[in-house]
Design a protein around this motif. Structure first.
Motif, PDB file in Angstrom:
ATOM      1  N   PHE A   1       2.089   1.882  -3.406  1.00 57.50           N
ATOM      2  CA  PHE A   1       0.990   2.441  -4.210  1.00 57.50           C
ATOM      3  C   PHE A   1       0.878   3.954  -3.978  1.00 57.50           C
ATOM      4  CE2 PHE A   1      -3.497   3.725  -3.457  1.00 57.50           C
ATOM      5  CZ  PHE A   1      -3.879   3.916  -4.770  1.00 57.50           C
TER       6      PHE A   1
ATOM      7  N   PRO B   1      -3.373  -2.656  -9.923  1.00 57.96           N
ATOM      8  CA  PRO B   1      -3.305  -2.114 -11.289  1.00 57.96           C
ATOM      9  C   PRO B   1      -2.222  -1.054 -11.486  1.00 57.96           C
ATOM     10  CG  PRO B   1      -5.587  -2.350 -10.623  1.00 57.96           C
ATOM     11  CD  PRO B   1      -4.757  -2.644  -9.399  1.00 57.96           C
TER      12      PRO B   1
ATOM     13  N   PHE C   1       0.835  -1.215   0.000  1.00 56.14           N
ATOM     14  CA  PHE C   1       0.000   0.000   0.000  1.00 56.14           C
ATOM     15  C   PHE C   1       0.863   1.256   0.000  1.00 56.14           C
ATOM     16  CE2 PHE C   1      -2.751   3.198   2.159  1.00 56.14           C
ATOM     17  CZ  PHE C   1      -3.715   3.287   1.164  1.00 56.14           C
TER      18      PHE C   1
ATOM     19  N   SER D   1      -8.937 -10.075  -0.979  1.00 56.48           N
ATOM     20  CA  SER D   1      -8.250  -9.532  -2.148  1.00 56.48           C
ATOM     21  C   SER D   1      -8.757  -8.159  -2.584  1.00 56.48           C
ATOM     22  CB  SER D   1      -8.391 -10.502  -3.330  1.00 56.48           C
ATOM     23  OG  SER D   1      -9.756 -10.685  -3.666  1.00 56.48           O
ATOM     24  N   LEU D   2      -9.774  -7.620  -1.910  1.00 54.85           N
ATOM     25  CA  LEU D   2     -10.383  -6.368  -2.350  1.00 54.85           C
ATOM     26  C   LEU D   2      -9.374  -5.228  -2.365  1.00 54.85           C
ATOM     27  CD1 LEU D   2     -12.895  -4.869  -3.254  1.00 54.85           C
ATOM     28  CD2 LEU D   2     -13.457  -4.448  -0.844  1.00 54.85           C
ATOM     29  N   GLY D   3      -8.597  -5.087  -1.283  1.00 51.87           N
ATOM     30  CA  GLY D   3      -7.608  -4.016  -1.219  1.00 51.87           C
ATOM     31  C   GLY D   3      -6.558  -4.136  -2.303  1.00 51.87           C
TER      32      GLY D   3
ATOM     33  N   LEU E   1      -6.467 -11.828  -9.151  1.00 51.40           N
ATOM     34  CA  LEU E   1      -6.186 -10.408  -9.368  1.00 51.40           C
ATOM     35  C   LEU E   1      -6.199 -10.037 -10.847  1.00 51.40           C
ATOM     36  CD1 LEU E   1      -3.249  -9.869  -6.808  1.00 51.40           C
ATOM     37  CD2 LEU E   1      -5.705  -9.542  -6.441  1.00 51.40           C
TER      38      LEU E   1
ATOM     39  N   LYS F   1      -6.920  -5.559  -5.227  1.00 48.24           N
ATOM     40  CA  LYS F   1      -7.503  -5.280  -6.545  1.00 48.24           C
ATOM     41  C   LYS F   1      -7.528  -3.781  -6.830  1.00 48.24           C
ATOM     42  CE  LYS F   1     -10.332  -9.442  -7.046  1.00 48.24           C
ATOM     43  NZ  LYS F   1     -11.685 -10.028  -7.075  1.00 48.24           N
ATOM     44  N   THR F   2      -7.525  -2.976  -5.762  1.00 44.34           N
ATOM     45  CA  THR F   2      -7.511  -1.528  -5.918  1.00 44.34           C
ATOM     46  C   THR F   2      -6.113  -1.012  -6.243  1.00 44.34           C
ATOM     47  OG1 THR F   2      -9.320  -1.331  -4.325  1.00 44.34           O
ATOM     48  CG2 THR F   2      -8.051   0.661  -4.782  1.00 44.34           C
ATOM     49  N   THR F   3      -5.107  -1.586  -5.586  1.00 52.41           N
ATOM     50  CA  THR F   3      -3.742  -1.054  -5.713  1.00 52.41           C
ATOM     51  C   THR F   3      -2.911  -1.717  -6.815  1.00 52.41           C
ATOM     52  OG1 THR F   3      -3.009  -2.601  -3.990  1.00 52.41           O
ATOM     53  CG2 THR F   3      -3.629  -0.389  -3.279  1.00 52.41           C
TER      54      THR F   3
END
Length: 359
Positions: free
Chosen positions: A94, A130, A91, A122-124, A150, A126-128
């Motif tokens: 990111f 990419p 994070f 895995s939600l967090g 992912l 999937k945000t970072t």
């Protein structure tokens, strides 16, 4: 190439050891190698090569702007091109990308519960993710998970590798008799399944009372740790099983040990097993994670199914009672490590992957 490793702490864990190993190995291979520790320093600080540029952020919260801009300044001053984020430091990497778009990001997934990936959040990620250019997985299950869960394309499997330990102050003296010590190098975490170890120790105490078990690894002072201590008392193993906490002088501890074991119920590719092999120790391990790719049962160690105390005990007894088997397994495992898990081969593949995938 100019690369930094980012890790949350320098406690003696597998991901932490690998962050240090990469930083140290790259110091002799590239223009600039750095190591950034975000939250907590620890025993592994003593293992950082003096050629590595080191930064400690003392990060206090998930979004700590002071730490973020301290990191950004370090990156800009040293013209860093690649940020290699280990485990949960993903994070911060990111956030750095948002303030410094030109850098390339790599995430190194060391997730230890790879036997239970269906339960992994895995939600967090999937945000970072990419915003990242590549993912390194420490085992093939994690590679498949990153590709399928992912939906990330540029994923490479790179095995962990051992590295020579720097001389450190302090000298641990193991209890018990020379030639009759069994080492478990594992932090006190549930995935390491020390309960299986205690079941084996209880049987060994009856059949081979002179043999002892030596547990080296961080004690987090939590419920799991207390359960281990309670069972040692309940099983009357106070003179059979000994706890040492985290230690720096691992090679010295290995020298005093006869056998080495891992009783894990889940693993990636355990750094401890690589270190056992590096030190030519005969092993008994559970067949989880990438361990079956490293251990050939009956050739360079004994491998048994997880959570099978009777089978594990039988394998330990076979090793205890055969000096020749100990020597043969230790030598064979050392050869396996040198041929397939050497620092040189992994770093060569790592740099080739970076150069060809981050253009």
């Amino acid at each position: 190439m100019r690369i930094i490793q980012i890790i949350d702490s320098l406690e003696a864990g597998g991901a932490e050891r690998m962050a240090v190993n990469y930083a140290n190995a790259l110091a002799d291979e590239i223009d600039f190698s750095g190591l950034v520790v975000t939250r907590k320093e620890g025993l592994l600080l003593n293992q950082v090569n003096q050629k590595v540029s080191y930064l400690y952020l003392n990060k206090k919260s998930t979004i700590d702007l002071t730490a973020l801009f301290k990191l950004r300044k370090f990156v800009m001053q040293n013209k860093v091109e690649v940020v290699h984020a280990h485990s949960t430091s993903v994070f911060l990497a990111f956030l750095l990308k948002l303030t410094c778009p030109s850098i390339k990001l790599v995430w190194h997934d060391h997730y230890g519960d790879s036997e239970f990936l269906s339960k992994r959040p895995s939600l967090g990620l999937k945000t970072t993710i990419p915003f990242f250019n590549g993912i390194i997985a420490v085992n093939k299950n994690l590679k498949v998970w990153a590709e399928q869960k992912l939906h990330f394309e540029n994923v490479v499997y790179l095995p962990n590798f051992p590295s020579k330990e720097k001389e450190v102050s302090g000298y641990t003296v193991l209890k018990g008799m020379d030639g009759k010590r069994i080492l478990s190098l594992a932090n006190l975490r549930a995935q390491k399944n020390h309960f299986l170890l205690l079941e084996v120790a209880k049987r060994v105490k009856v059949s081979h009372p002179e043999w002892t078990f030596h547990l080296v690894g961080k004690d987090f002072g939590d419920e799991y740790s207390q359960q281990i201590k309670n069972l040692i008392l309940e099983f009357k193993l106070e003179n059979t099983v000994f706890l040492y906490g985290s230690k720096q002088d691992i090679n010295n501890i290995m020298d005093q040990s006869t056998l080495a074991i891992l009783t894990s119920q889940s693993e990636g590719l355990p750094v401890a097993l690589l270190e056992y092999g590096w030190n030519s120790k005969p092993v008994v391990v559970t067949g989880v994670g990438e361990i079956p790719l490293l251990i050939q049962n009956g050739v360079n160690g004994f491998m048994v199914a997880a959570q099978e105390p009777a089978l594990f005990y039988d394998a330990v007894v076979q090793l205890m009672e055969s000096d020749s088997l100990q020597t043969n397994f230790g030598n064979a495992l050392y050869q396996t490590i040198m041929e397939h898990y050497s620092k040189e081969s992994v770093i060569k593949e790592y740099l080739y992957w970076l150069e060809n995938s981050l253009k």
